[in-house]
Design a protein around this motif. Structure first.
Motif, PDB file in Angstrom:
ATOM      1  N   ARG A 167       0.831  -1.202   0.000  1.00  0.00           N
ATOM      2  CA  ARG A 167       0.000   0.000   0.000  1.00  0.00           C
ATOM      3  C   ARG A 167       0.869   1.257   0.000  1.00  0.00           C
ATOM      4  NH1 ARG A 167      -4.861   1.339  -1.603  1.00  0.00           N
ATOM      5  NH2 ARG A 167      -6.156   0.236  -0.100  1.00  0.00           N
ATOM      6  N   ILE A 190     -10.005   5.563   0.000  1.00  0.00           N
ATOM      7  CA  ILE A 190      -9.702   5.598   1.428  1.00  0.00           C
ATOM      8  C   ILE A 190      -9.796   7.049   1.897  1.00  0.00           C
ATOM      9  CG2 ILE A 190      -8.227   3.559   1.403  1.00  0.00           C
ATOM     10  CD1 ILE A 190      -5.796   5.342   1.280  1.00  0.00           C
ATOM     11  N   THR A 194      -6.223   9.030   6.291  1.00  0.00           N
ATOM     12  CA  THR A 194      -5.485   7.771   6.163  1.00  0.00           C
ATOM     13  C   THR A 194      -4.299   7.949   5.219  1.00  0.00           C
ATOM     14  OG1 THR A 194      -7.502   6.488   6.534  1.00  0.00           O
ATOM     15  CG2 THR A 194      -5.661   5.339   5.503  1.00  0.00           C
TER      16      THR A 194
END
Length: 224
Positions: A167, A190, A194
């Protein structure tokens, strides 16, 4: 709470005074300590007022903003310089950042974003307008001038690359592509906070606090 001392540098008096009014009326955390009309005067005003942040125009008479930034950072390294200009010329961007500027914003930035940028820079952040960052990334992606082939061993992958999760690599690739946090959040479905958390972790692993430097390292590592 200590107020952030700001010096304004712009040869357009009307713009400088308008900006002063905006900052003084909308930002209680800021204190405008003076206005300079050119780069040479800016160096003198910094010596007199010792501001925390200098909002610096680029194209000015006598001494331009880039050269003024050089002089200020040499004499007063603790003073942070935030370029604020109508020009998104990548040559100015690269040179200004190389000389120690803490950011490069365009004059059409909304007042609230400018105030937030000043506060972020005062805390050690680096701010670059998205449209400027995109041009800078494109410049970094341009192949270097052709040189005679040199026989050498293949360059090993940087150590930090193995420390990144999938990620984190994905987000770093999007940073290298010129996307800001909001755009990355939308692309990956997202939250923006984050993304900010991931970016902080990435900066830590890359040992940088600079989005442009992170993009450059990503491109050099083949993540672009």
């Amino acid at each position: 709470m200590k107020r952030i001392r700001v010096l304004l540098v712009d040869d357009q008096k009307l713009f400088a005074e308008s900006l002063r009014t905006v900052l003084e009326t909308r930002a209680r955390a800021l204190e405008v300590v003076g206005v300079a009309a050119n780069g040479r005067e800016a160096v003198e005003r910094v010596a007199e007022t010792r501001p925390d942040i200098v909002l610096m125009d680029v194209r000015m008479p006598e001494l331009n903003g880039v050269e003024s930034t050089r002089a200020i950072k040499e004499r007063f390294p603790a003073t942070k310089v935030l370029m604020l200009t109508t020009f998104d010329d990548d040559e100015y961007v690269v040179e200004a950042l190389h000389l120690g500027a803490a950011g490069y914003l365009l004059k059409d930035v909304p007042p609230a974003e400018l105030i937030a940028a000043i506060e972020a820079v005062s805390e050690g952040g680096v701010l670059i307008a998205p449209q400027v960052a995109s041009k800078l990334v494109e410049k970094l992606r341009q192949p270097p001038e052709s040189k005679p082939p040199v026989l050498s061993e293949e360059k090993p992958a940087p150590h930090w690359l193995q420390q990144l999760s999938n990620r984190e690599k994905e987000i770093l690739q999007l940073i290298a592509a010129g996307l800001d946090n909001k755009e990355i959040a939308k692309r990956l479905y997202i939250g923006e906070q984050t993304v900010k958390n991931y970016v902080s972790i990435i900066y830590c692993k890359l040992d940088t606090h600079d989005r442009v430097q992170a993009a450059r390292l990503a491109l050099e590592a083949g993540l672009g």
